[in-house]
Design a protein around this motif. Structure first.
Motif, PDB file in Angstrom:
ATOM      1  N   TYR A  41       0.980  -1.393  -0.120  1.00  0.00           N
ATOM      2  CA  TYR A  41       0.143  -0.086   0.071  1.00  0.00           C
ATOM      3  C   TYR A  41       0.936   1.259   0.024  1.00  0.00           C
ATOM      4  N   LEU A  42       0.441   2.231  -0.598  1.00  0.00           N
ATOM      5  CA  LEU A  42       1.257   3.647  -0.809  1.00  0.00           C
ATOM      6  C   LEU A  42       0.247   4.851  -0.564  1.00  0.00           C
ATOM      7  N   PHE A  43       0.316   5.470   0.850  1.00  0.00           N
ATOM      8  CA  PHE A  43      -0.406   6.588   1.219  1.00  0.00           C
ATOM      9  C   PHE A  43       0.403   7.877   1.092  1.00  0.00           C
ATOM     10  N   THR A  44      -0.129   8.702   0.226  1.00  0.00           N
ATOM     11  CA  THR A  44       0.494   9.874  -0.198  1.00  0.00           C
ATOM     12  C   THR A  44      -0.364  10.993   0.137  1.00  0.00           C
ATOM     13  N   GLY A  45       0.287  12.189   0.550  1.00  0.00           N
ATOM     14  CA  GLY A  45      -0.442  13.584   0.975  1.00  0.00           C
ATOM     15  C   GLY A  45       0.464  14.221   1.788  1.00  0.00           C
ATOM     16  N   THR A  46       0.160  15.689   2.012  1.00  0.00           N
ATOM     17  CA  THR A  46       0.891  16.429   2.938  1.00  0.00           C
ATOM     18  C   THR A  46       1.124  16.016   4.371  1.00  0.00           C
ATOM     19  N   ARG A  47       1.986  16.866   5.119  1.00  0.00           N
ATOM     20  CA  ARG A  47       2.317  16.375   6.489  1.00  0.00           C
ATOM     21  C   ARG A  47       0.875  16.403   7.367  1.00  0.00           C
ATOM     22  N   GLY A  48       0.901  15.502   8.287  1.00  0.00           N
ATOM     23  CA  GLY A  48      -0.087  15.915   9.378  1.00  0.00           C
ATOM     24  C   GLY A  48      -1.406  15.335   8.977  1.00  0.00           C
ATOM     25  N   ILE A  49      -1.845  14.527   7.932  1.00  0.00           N
ATOM     26  CA  ILE A  49      -3.234  14.374   7.391  1.00  0.00           C
ATOM     27  C   ILE A  49      -3.411  12.759   7.848  1.00  0.00           C
ATOM     28  N   GLY A  50      -2.644  12.070   8.290  1.00  0.00           N
ATOM     29  CA  GLY A  50      -3.014  10.702   8.822  1.00  0.00           C
ATOM     30  C   GLY A  50      -2.357   9.481   8.041  1.00  0.00           C
ATOM     31  N   LYS A  51      -1.333   9.627   7.397  1.00  0.00           N
ATOM     32  CA  LYS A  51      -0.719   8.594   6.583  1.00  0.00           C
ATOM     33  C   LYS A  51      -0.029   7.596   7.684  1.00  0.00           C
ATOM     34  N   THR A  52       0.403   7.734   8.607  1.00  0.00           N
ATOM     35  CA  THR A  52       0.962   6.914   9.680  1.00  0.00           C
ATOM     36  C   THR A  52      -0.039   6.304  10.373  1.00  0.00           C
ATOM     37  N   THR A  53      -1.133   7.161  10.716  1.00  0.00           N
ATOM     38  CA  THR A  53      -2.164   6.646  11.444  1.00  0.00           C
ATOM     39  C   THR A  53      -2.879   5.526  10.705  1.00  0.00           C
ATOM     40  N   LEU A 168      10.240   6.051  -7.587  1.00  0.00           N
ATOM     41  CA  LEU A 168      10.225   5.439  -8.927  1.00  0.00           C
ATOM     42  C   LEU A 168       9.199   4.866  -9.275  1.00  0.00           C
ATOM     43  N   PRO A 169       9.075   4.896 -10.957  1.00  0.00           N
ATOM     44  CA  PRO A 169       7.494   4.304 -11.414  1.00  0.00           C
ATOM     45  C   PRO A 169       7.560   2.711 -11.116  1.00  0.00           C
ATOM     46  N   THR A 170       8.672   2.125 -11.230  1.00  0.00           N
ATOM     47  CA  THR A 170       8.628   0.577 -10.948  1.00  0.00           C
ATOM     48  C   THR A 170       8.007   0.330  -9.439  1.00  0.00           C
ATOM     49  N   VAL A 171       8.227   1.234  -8.425  1.00  0.00           N
ATOM     50  CA  VAL A 171       7.955   0.934  -7.147  1.00  0.00           C
ATOM     51  C   VAL A 171       6.162   1.306  -7.136  1.00  0.00           C
ATOM     52  N   LEU A 172       5.906   2.420  -7.691  1.00  0.00           N
ATOM     53  CA  LEU A 172       4.454   3.005  -7.811  1.00  0.00           C
ATOM     54  C   LEU A 172       3.595   1.961  -8.432  1.00  0.00           C
ATOM     55  N   SER A 173       4.177   1.257  -9.546  1.00  0.00           N
ATOM     56  CA  SER A 173       3.338   0.137 -10.171  1.00  0.00           C
ATOM     57  C   SER A 173       3.242  -0.813  -9.323  1.00  0.00           C
ATOM     58  N   ARG A 174       3.591  -1.198  -8.135  1.00  0.00           N
ATOM     59  CA  ARG A 174       3.826  -2.363  -7.549  1.00  0.00           C
ATOM     60  C   ARG A 174       2.726  -2.219  -6.079  1.00  0.00           C
ATOM     61  N   CYS A 175       2.197  -1.048  -5.990  1.00  0.00           N
ATOM     62  CA  CYS A 175       1.828  -0.556  -4.755  1.00  0.00           C
ATOM     63  C   CYS A 175       0.170  -0.299  -5.161  1.00  0.00           C
ATOM     64  N   LEU A 176      -0.720  -0.421  -4.162  1.00  0.00           N
ATOM     65  CA  LEU A 176      -2.078   0.163  -4.183  1.00  0.00           C
ATOM     66  C   LEU A 176      -2.113   1.590  -3.723  1.00  0.00           C
ATOM     67  N   GLN A 177      -2.365   2.659  -4.599  1.00  0.00           N
ATOM     68  CA  GLN A 177      -2.110   3.881  -4.095  1.00  0.00           C
ATOM     69  C   GLN A 177      -3.158   4.582  -3.281  1.00  0.00           C
ATOM     70  N   PHE A 178      -3.126   5.350  -2.318  1.00  0.00           N
ATOM     71  CA  PHE A 178      -4.128   6.117  -1.898  1.00  0.00           C
ATOM     72  C   PHE A 178      -3.664   7.544  -1.543  1.00  0.00           C
ATOM     73  N   ASN A 179      -4.342   8.615  -2.156  1.00  0.00           N
ATOM     74  CA  ASN A 179      -4.055   9.855  -1.825  1.00  0.00           C
ATOM     75  C   ASN A 179      -4.756  10.509  -0.675  1.00  0.00           C
ATOM     76  N   LEU A 180      -4.178  10.886   0.551  1.00  0.00           N
ATOM     77  CA  LEU A 180      -4.898  11.456   1.631  1.00  0.00           C
ATOM     78  C   LEU A 180      -5.068  12.833   1.472  1.00  0.00           C
ATOM     79  N   ARG A 181      -6.162  13.503   1.247  1.00  0.00           N
ATOM     80  CA  ARG A 181      -6.383  14.803   1.171  1.00  0.00           C
ATOM     81  C   ARG A 181      -6.350  15.788   2.221  1.00  0.00           C
ATOM     82  N   PRO A 182      -5.821  17.038   1.890  1.00  0.00           N
ATOM     83  CA  PRO A 182      -5.810  17.887   3.061  1.00  0.00           C
ATOM     84  C   PRO A 182      -7.208  18.363   3.452  1.00  0.00           C
TER      85      PRO A 182
END
Length: 619
Positions: A41-53, A168-182
């Motif tokens: 799993y890949l969680f993306t987004g700015t700081r403090g919006i809950g990626k580690t949580t 790396l694109p090769t890493v992105l293609s191997r993950c299920l990506q979720f974008n956490l929004r501000p």
């Protein structure tokens, strides 16, 4: 018991407690409930919006055993079993967090891969969480790829990053990506209100509004600022104290500046800036508050009544929305946004702020505007002739050309407006020594039509200039052999089977003879360019034509000028379309009316183009 900061004390322990990330919670919850689990799993987004949580809640969901120890994978971890409590306490042996900001080399990743070879010690799954994953080195990424793509069944990867573009694109293609929004300020406001109510901290609406806006979409920042504000206010939150702590500018200052700019009151702008300086208020904060006010004004102007009536700032924004035109609101908003980047370029922030605000006064109003006290820019008026002689600037109409001395630098050609006036009469060029350096062009020495009307003189209507005969164009005498060559060649060109020099040979050649010899059809082509008359190019063209139409076709090349080639036919067709477009423009009634009204206007050469391009051999 030691004090626990609000950001840790009120960290969500389950998906139900998370706010502002419903799209991620729903997707993960459905996947956990249905058993459709991904290995990375890949969680993306700015700081403090809950990626580690989210990562910790996901780890609890995968390893939760329920209060009685018989539970399985669930979207609602119990929070009571050993896995849930130890993950919350950061001591679960099968949940490993790696901070890539400080452990980014290939050695740390190799150690992680070695640990992946062993099954979980106490849990159902071993979960590796790599925070700030974009800071891993390229070698570390490459070492991780194989394990990341095909991990053991008991291993799950969770990556978190604030900058997915560096992954790396090769890493992105191997993950299920979720974008956490501000998170929007309204969501932060509601959560802070609930937290402060639970903490029994007195708070007013103004301070909550300031904190929710200052967080900029980060719930962790909002809670950290709230902790700081509680300490600053000695256990209570008041708007004045929070505003002082944050260095925020009161909305009233922003409203006064917008009001002064709306009525072009430069003195009021300077007075307000001096007041900001005397109170030590931030110049950047002033522009930020103005941007928020102008955004509300623009919304009210575009969609009246769309603003939130419960927001205390709405009334002021609605009032100002009626005093500043919509186009000037957009212009001022753009000036304010770009002006924030200019503050750091000058040592005096307030001097830079003054220049940014006065920039709007440099643009004269498009029409009548509200009259206010103080200085305001006058509407555009025709300047006297002497002023025009010092500043040569004329809108729309391009002056006719005039020959300049050989030593004079070339003048740039103005951009062509769609105003096609008649060509001017030629003006003989004076000798170089007869024209002083500051001599004005002849079209400024003559009285303009509006000057003639102002002085009472009758201006005779300008007679349309006689159109000059068109220049001789490309003449192509078509032949039956040329038609046969074009009929055979155009489908081949459209199919793209010949390119580069082979295509150029086909376009430049003229078919001059076709004869039968030894059971083959011999086509003789006349080609002028020696570089095209090569055996290699001929053989490639011959093979393409044989495959497309005639297997018995053979080509022979001879030197000579081609009079009926596809290149000449297409050039003649384009020239005819250009001439037709120019004749349509020159005969257009609107164009003729403009030519009669502005006798110095002209059609800029090359500014007329056909609306539809003629046929081209390109596919």
């Amino acid at each position: 018991m030691s004090h626990v900061v609000l950001a840790r004390k009120y960290r969500p322990r389950s998906f139900d407690q998370m706010v502002g990330q419903e799209h991620v919670v729903q997707a993960l919850g459905n996947a956990l409930s249905s058993g459709r689990l991904h290995h990375a799993y890949l969680f993306t987004g700015t700081r403090g919006i809950g990626k580690t949580t989210v990562s910790r809640i996901l780890a609890k969901s995968l390893n939760c055993t329920g209060p009685d120890g018989s539970g399985g994978v669930t979207a609602q971890p119990c929070g009571q079993c050993m896995a849930c409590t130890e993950i919350d306490a950061d001591r679960y042996i099968d949940y490993i967090e790696l901070d890539a900001a400080s452990n980014r080399s290939i050695d740390e990743i190799r150690d992680l891969i070695e640990r992946a070879a062993y099954k979980p010690s106490v849990g159902r799954f071993k979960v590796f969480m790599i925070d700030e994953a974009h800071q891993l080195t390229k070698d570390a990424f490459n070492a991780l790829l194989k394990t990341l793509e095909e991990p053991p069944d008991y291993l799950k990867f969770v990556l978190a990053t604030t900058d997915p573009e560096k992954m790396l694109p090769t890493v992105l293609s191997r993950c299920l990506q979720f974008n956490l929004r501000p998170m929007p300020p309204e969501v932060v406001h509601a959560h802070l209100q609930a937290v402060l109510q639970a903490e029994d901290v007195p708070v007013d609406a103004g301070s909550l509004r300031l904190l929710s806006r200052a967080a900029r979409g980060s719930m962790r920042d909002a809670l950290s600022l709230t902790d700081q504000a509680i300490a600053y206010g000695a256990g209570q939150l008041q708007e004045a104290g929070v505003r002082t702590m944050l260095g925020s500018v009161d909305r009233q200052h922003a409203a006064r500046l917008v009001q002064a700019l709306a009525v072009r009151d430069g003195a009021a702008v300077l007075a307000t800036v001096n007041e900001l300086r005397s109170h030590g208020l931030s110049a950047a904060g002033t522009l930020e508050e103005m941007a928020g006010l102008l955004q509300q004004m623009a919304v009210e102007q575009a969609v009246p009544g769309a603003l939130d009536d419960t927001d205390p700032d709405t009334a002021g924004a609605r009032q100002l929305a009626g005093e500043l035109p919509a186009d000037e609101t957009q212009l001022l908003y753009s000036i304010v946004l770009h002006g924030r980047a200019e503050l750091s370029l000058v040592s005096d922030d307030y001097a830079a702020l003054t220049m940014v605000l006065l920039r709007l006064l440099a643009f004269p109003p498009a029409g009548p505007a509200p009259v206010g006290a103080g200085t305001r820019a006058a509407p555009l008026q025709a300047a006297p002739r002497e002023a025009r002689l010092s500043t040569v600037a004329r809108p729309v109409v391009a002056p006719p050309p005039k020959a300049l001395p050989a030593s004079h630098p070339p003048l740039p050609r103005p951009a062509a407006a769609v105003v096609p006036p008649s060509p001017p009469k030629p003006v003989p060029a004076p000798p170089p020594q007869s024209q002083p350096k500051d001599e004005l062009p002849p079209w400024l020495d003559d009285a303009l039509p509006d000057e003639a009307e102002a002085s009472g003189e009758s201006a005779a209507p300008a007679e349309p200039a006689a159109s000059s005969p068109p220049p001789p164009g490309i003449v192509v005498v078509t032949t039956p052999l040329g038609d046969r060559w074009a009929e055979l060649l155009r489908p081949v060109l459209a199919g793209g089977s010949i390119v580069a020099l082979v295509r150029e040979l086909a376009l430049q050649a003229e078919l001059v003879a076709v004869e039968q010899r030894d059971g083959n059809s011999i086509w003789r082509l006349r080609v002028e360019r020696e570089s095209l008359r090569t055996a290699a190019l001929r053989d490639k063209l011959q093979a393409a034509l044989q495959a497309a139409a005639e297997p018995t076709l053979r080509l022979e090349l001879e030197a000579g000028v081609a009079a009926d080639s596809l290149a000449r036919r297409d050039a003649a067709e384009r020239e005819a379309a250009q001439r037709e477009a120019e004749q349509l423009i020159q005969g257009d009634p609107a164009v003729c009316a403009l030519m009669a009204q502005f006798r110095t206007a002209r059609i800029v050469p090359g500014s007329i183009k056909p609306v539809s391009e003629p046929r081209t051999p390109l596919p």
